[in-house]
Motif scaffolding. Structure first.
Motif, PDB file in Angstrom:
ATOM      1  N   LYS A   1      -1.186  -0.759  -4.220  1.00 23.55           N
ATOM      2  CA  LYS A   1      -2.566  -0.323  -4.028  1.00 23.55           C
ATOM      3  C   LYS A   1      -2.497   1.075  -3.431  1.00 23.55           C
ATOM      4  CE  LYS A   1      -6.008  -2.097  -1.558  1.00 23.55           C
ATOM      5  NZ  LYS A   1      -6.431  -2.954  -0.441  1.00 23.55           N
ATOM      6  N   VAL A   2      -3.335   1.973  -3.923  1.00 25.09           N
ATOM      7  CA  VAL A   2      -3.301   3.346  -3.411  1.00 25.09           C
ATOM      8  C   VAL A   2      -4.404   3.540  -2.390  1.00 25.09           C
ATOM      9  CG1 VAL A   2      -3.687   5.772  -4.023  1.00 25.09           C
ATOM     10  CG2 VAL A   2      -2.284   4.310  -5.495  1.00 25.09           C
ATOM     11  N   VAL A   3      -4.026   4.074  -1.225  1.00 30.57           N
ATOM     12  CA  VAL A   3      -5.037   4.458  -0.242  1.00 30.57           C
ATOM     13  C   VAL A   3      -4.964   5.966  -0.087  1.00 30.57           C
ATOM     14  CG1 VAL A   3      -5.706   4.345   2.181  1.00 30.57           C
ATOM     15  CG2 VAL A   3      -5.027   2.258   0.990  1.00 30.57           C
TER      16      VAL A   3
ATOM     17  N   HIS B   1       7.785   5.543   9.507  1.00 25.05           N
ATOM     18  CA  HIS B   1       8.975   4.711   9.749  1.00 25.05           C
ATOM     19  C   HIS B   1       8.707   3.641  10.814  1.00 25.05           C
ATOM     20  CE1 HIS B   1      11.717   8.063   7.981  1.00 25.05           C
ATOM     21  NE2 HIS B   1      11.341   7.209   7.058  1.00 25.05           N
ATOM     22  N   ALA B   2       7.862   3.983  11.774  1.00 23.24           N
ATOM     23  CA  ALA B   2       7.558   3.015  12.835  1.00 23.24           C
ATOM     24  C   ALA B   2       6.902   1.758  12.256  1.00 23.24           C
ATOM     25  CB  ALA B   2       6.649   3.661  13.878  1.00 23.24           C
ATOM     26  N   LYS B   3       6.267   1.904  11.090  1.00 27.53           N
ATOM     27  CA  LYS B   3       5.655   0.727  10.428  1.00 27.53           C
ATOM     28  C   LYS B   3       6.580   0.182   9.345  1.00 27.53           C
ATOM     29  CE  LYS B   3       1.598   0.945  12.495  1.00 27.53           C
ATOM     30  NZ  LYS B   3       1.329  -0.031  13.565  1.00 27.53           N
ATOM     31  N   ASP B   4       7.836   0.604   9.356  1.00 31.52           N
ATOM     32  CA  ASP B   4       8.806   0.234   8.320  1.00 31.52           C
ATOM     33  C   ASP B   4       8.327   0.651   6.923  1.00 31.52           C
ATOM     34  OD1 ASP B   4      11.212  -0.608   7.352  1.00 31.52           O
ATOM     35  OD2 ASP B   4      10.717  -2.744   7.349  1.00 31.52           O
ATOM     36  N   GLY B   5       7.622   1.778   6.876  1.00 34.51           N
ATOM     37  CA  GLY B   5       7.266   2.360   5.582  1.00 34.51           C
ATOM     38  C   GLY B   5       8.308   3.394   5.214  1.00 34.51           C
ATOM     39  N   LEU B   6       8.374   3.754   3.932  1.00 32.79           N
ATOM     40  CA  LEU B   6       9.325   4.780   3.491  1.00 32.79           C
ATOM     41  C   LEU B   6       8.565   6.030   3.055  1.00 32.79           C
ATOM     42  CD1 LEU B   6      11.891   2.647   1.437  1.00 32.79           C
ATOM     43  CD2 LEU B   6      12.102   3.478   3.788  1.00 32.79           C
ATOM     44  N   LEU B   7       9.254   7.164   3.166  1.00 25.73           N
ATOM     45  CA  LEU B   7       8.633   8.444   2.831  1.00 25.73           C
ATOM     46  C   LEU B   7       9.159   8.952   1.492  1.00 25.73           C
ATOM     47  CD1 LEU B   7       6.913   9.331   5.239  1.00 25.73           C
ATOM     48  CD2 LEU B   7       8.288  11.405   5.322  1.00 25.73           C
ATOM     49  N   TYR B   8       8.232   9.177   0.558  1.00 27.74           N
ATOM     50  CA  TYR B   8       8.610   9.662  -0.764  1.00 27.74           C
ATOM     51  C   TYR B   8       8.338  11.164  -0.860  1.00 27.74           C
ATOM     52  CZ  TYR B   8       9.301  10.159  -5.678  1.00 27.74           C
ATOM     53  OH  TYR B   8       9.806  10.564  -6.894  1.00 27.74           O
TER      54      TYR B   8
ATOM     55  N   VAL C   1      -5.148   4.653   8.685  1.00 27.07           N
ATOM     56  CA  VAL C   1      -4.789   3.739   7.579  1.00 27.07           C
ATOM     57  C   VAL C   1      -3.387   3.137   7.730  1.00 27.07           C
ATOM     58  CG1 VAL C   1      -6.339   4.849   5.930  1.00 27.07           C
ATOM     59  CG2 VAL C   1      -3.967   5.615   6.094  1.00 27.07           C
ATOM     60  N   LEU C   2      -2.624   3.643   8.715  1.00 24.12           N
ATOM     61  CA  LEU C   2      -1.244   3.152   8.862  1.00 24.12           C
ATOM     62  C   LEU C   2      -1.225   1.772   9.502  1.00 24.12           C
ATOM     63  CD1 LEU C   2       1.298   5.812  10.191  1.00 24.12           C
ATOM     64  CD2 LEU C   2       1.507   4.328   8.185  1.00 24.12           C
ATOM     65  N   ASP C   3      -0.966   0.762   8.711  1.00 25.53           N
ATOM     66  CA  ASP C   3      -0.795  -0.561   9.313  1.00 25.53           C
ATOM     67  C   ASP C   3       0.398  -1.256   8.672  1.00 25.53           C
ATOM     68  OD1 ASP C   3      -1.565  -1.611   6.884  1.00 25.53           O
ATOM     69  OD2 ASP C   3      -3.659  -1.884   7.476  1.00 25.53           O
ATOM     70  N   ASP C   4       0.578  -2.526   8.968  1.00 21.89           N
ATOM     71  CA  ASP C   4       1.764  -3.248   8.510  1.00 21.89           C
ATOM     72  C   ASP C   4       1.858  -3.409   7.005  1.00 21.89           C
ATOM     73  OD1 ASP C   4       3.328  -3.559  10.623  1.00 21.89           O
ATOM     74  OD2 ASP C   4       2.606  -5.556  11.210  1.00 21.89           O
ATOM     75  N   ASN C   5       0.730  -3.201   6.314  1.00 23.62           N
ATOM     76  CA  ASN C   5       0.763  -3.368   4.856  1.00 23.62           C
ATOM     77  C   ASN C   5       1.268  -2.138   4.126  1.00 23.62           C
ATOM     78  OD1 ASN C   5      -0.239  -5.974   5.028  1.00 23.62           O
ATOM     79  ND2 ASN C   5      -2.347  -5.202   5.166  1.00 23.62           N
TER      80      ASN C   5
ATOM     81  N   ILE D   1       0.830  -1.222   0.000  1.00 20.05           N
ATOM     82  CA  ILE D   1       0.000   0.000   0.000  1.00 20.05           C
ATOM     83  C   ILE D   1       0.857   1.261   0.000  1.00 20.05           C
ATOM     84  CG2 ILE D   1      -1.538   1.406   1.470  1.00 20.05           C
ATOM     85  CD1 ILE D   1      -2.928  -1.181   2.229  1.00 20.05           C
ATOM     86  N   ILE D   2       0.495   2.184  -0.879  1.00 21.64           N
ATOM     87  CA  ILE D   2       1.096   3.519  -0.851  1.00 21.64           C
ATOM     88  C   ILE D   2      -0.008   4.507  -0.468  1.00 21.64           C
ATOM     89  CG2 ILE D   2       2.084   5.377  -2.288  1.00 21.64           C
ATOM     90  CD1 ILE D   2       4.162   3.271  -1.818  1.00 21.64           C
ATOM     91  N   ILE D   3       0.274   5.300   0.560  1.00 20.16           N
ATOM     92  CA  ILE D   3      -0.708   6.301   0.999  1.00 20.16           C
ATOM     93  C   ILE D   3      -0.445   7.606   0.251  1.00 20.16           C
ATOM     94  CG2 ILE D   3      -1.657   7.563   2.970  1.00 20.16           C
ATOM     95  CD1 ILE D   3      -0.547   5.371   4.780  1.00 20.16           C
TER      96      ILE D   3
END
Ligand SMILES: *Cc1c(COP(=O)(O)O)cnc(C)c1O
Length: 487
Positions: free
Chosen positions: A182-184, A233-240, A202-206, A161-163
């Motif tokens: 998938k875009v949220v 970052h806490a969900k191991d997501g990256l910031l674009y 919407v921030l979860d592990d996916n 998922i990309i927010i």
């Protein structure tokens, strides 16, 4: 005013009429294989040199550009493109290089690649850049492929998922979809900033990452950016970071310090290379150290006393044929070097001053969703008062005064959005002229509204059917013939 059709349908061809041109350099005769030889004449207009010259000179005066008038197109940073950029980028030593040249023969170009990359890193805090992508949107796609690769390497296979906030540029969700995410979408606050509750929800592990531009598309700086970065970052997501709005911040604030991991820069916006009409562009992608190996191939490195193009096995692969739009980033290089670091840091503050000046001078005439200070651009939400004049009518009327329309109906979160970005390049006199014209148009809106609704009146074309023009464009002579618009 010349009539519309005659002007558009410019059939100038007469059978067997020719323009000739002498070639002074001797050339070798080659024999082509039979299957490559053309047997029918090409479908080309048949004209004399005089008619040809008239055609192109006349066409060149029918367009609006930054060099014909004020061009406050929000989010597009239509600043002046200094001529020194073009002078250096058209030196034969650059224009005559073949992309398949050996590294040792193009050390100059490779060193410019390296130095441009380093200057962009200094300005943004990123570790390294690849100059290979050809546009902002292409940079987004490249950056998202890097995010994808990062998660694949870590075994984060569930992250899909990309927010994207609801005021994002349309290319953001499009790039994410192209990369298989998938875009949220999350709702923004009224000032276009990220709504933290909506983000939390919407921030979860996916979640693989979040795409943002800062300042955002309403011209507001995202003050919570560190907090947002921590949450992702806490969900191991990256910031674009969508670098389209970097003009507000060059050398003043760095996306890497805000917590961004991957970004693109639209060199044709912030670093002043000519753009519009779909190209040419350059969208370098920068990354933090941890993502460096994933950058596209070929990568330019300095090894054994020389610059080399290498292929890194951990890379996402190629995103284009060679090493990007060389003559475009060369212009950006010249722009940065000719301004120097003392002047590069002046870009943002001056762009912000110009935007706030215009915004304030016209505030009693237009609805302003945001009354606080803006960054390098701002949004009005239609005319104040009792009128049925729409943003489209105002935009069209501006053309009659030789001023390019602002960006309209974007961002989508405002109904009658008109997004104005004057840039740092404009003088006080030009801004005052624009303000004067806008006041005149407001007066007409109340006194002679028909004049606006039927504008433009002085252009080469009148009000067009834009939907058909976009869906069913006629872009070539061949199409014009095929659609039987000419005999
Ligand atoms: C211009 C722009 C883009 C796309 O960049 P291109 O170079 O036109 O592909 C993306 N995001 C924002 C906010 C923009 O203004």
């Amino acid at each position: 005013m010349r009539p519309f059709n005659q002007d558009l349908i410019f059939e100038k061809s007469t059978e067997d009429r020719r323009a000739s041109h002498f070639i002074f350099e001797p050339f070798e005769e080659v024999t082509l294989p039979n299957e490559l030889i053309r047997h029918d004449d090409p479908l080309l207009p048949e004209v004399s040199e005089l008619e040809l010259m008239r055609h192109f000179i006349n066409m060149s005066t029918k367009n609006m550009g930054i060099e014909t008038g004020f061009y406050p197109l929000g989010s597009c940073t239509m600043k002046y493109n200094p001529k020194i950029n073009d002078e250096l980028a058209t030196l034969k030593g650059f224009t005559d290089i073949h992309p398949l040249s050996a590294d040792e023969d193009i050390q100059g170009v490779l060193s410019i690649y390296d130095e441009t990359q380093k200057m962009l890193s200094t300005l943004t805090g990123m570790d390294t850049f690849s100059l290979n992508p050809f546009a902002g949107a292409h940079g987004e796609q490249t950056g998202l492929m890097i995010i994808k690769k990062y998660h694949e390497k870590k075994g984060n296979h569930h992250k899909n998922i990309i927010i994207v906030p609801d005021n994002a540029h349309g290319t953001n969700p499009a790039s994410a979809i192209i990369c298989g995410f998938k875009v949220v979408e999350i709702k923004s606050n009224l000032d276009g900033t990220v709504n933290l509750e909506a983000l939390d929800a919407v921030l979860d592990d996916n979640v693989a990452g979040l795409m943002l531009t800062n300042p955002n598309t309403a011209g507001v700086f995202e003050k919570d950016i560190r907090l947002i970065a921590d949450k992702v970052h806490a969900k191991d997501g990256l910031l674009y970071y969508d670098g389209a709005n970097l003009n507000a911040l060059v050398g003043v604030a760095r996306p890497a310090d805000m917590g961004f991991d991957v970004m693109h820069i639209n060199l044709h916006k912030t670093f002043s290379t000519p753009h519009g009409g779909g190209g040419p562009g350059s969208g370098p992608v920068g990354v933090i150290k941890e993502l460096k190996n994933f950058l596209p191939n070929p990568q330019v490195v300095f090894e054994d006393h020389q610059f080399k193009r290498i292929n890194n096995k951990n890379s996402i692969g190629r995103v284009g044929g060679f090493i990007g739009n060389t003559l475009v980033y060369l212009r950006a290089f010249v722009y940065m070097r000719s301004l120097g670091k003392e002047n590069l840091v002046e870009i943002g503050p001056r762009a912000v001053l110009n935007a706030n000046y215009v915004k304030t001078q016209l505030k009693s005439y237009f609805n302003m969703p945001l009354t606080s200070y803006c960054m390098h651009e701002f949004v009005y939400d239609g005319l104040k008062g009792d009128t049925d004049i729409k943003t489209l009518d105002i935009a069209k009327r501006l053309l009659d005064f030789g001023i390019h329309a602002p960006t309209i109906y974007f961002p989508l979160i405002y109904k009658q959005a008109m997004m104005i970005e004057p840039t740092e390049a404009e003088s006080l006199q030009t801004l005052d002229h624009f303000i004067h014209v806008m006041k005149q148009i407001v007066k007409e809106a109340h006194e002679t509204p028909e004049l606006l609704k039927t504008a433009p009146h002085h252009g080469y074309v009148k009000r067009l059917d834009e939907a058909t023009a976009a869906r069913n464009p006629i872009l070539s002579y061949r199409q014009l013939k095929e659609k039987a618009l000419i005999d």
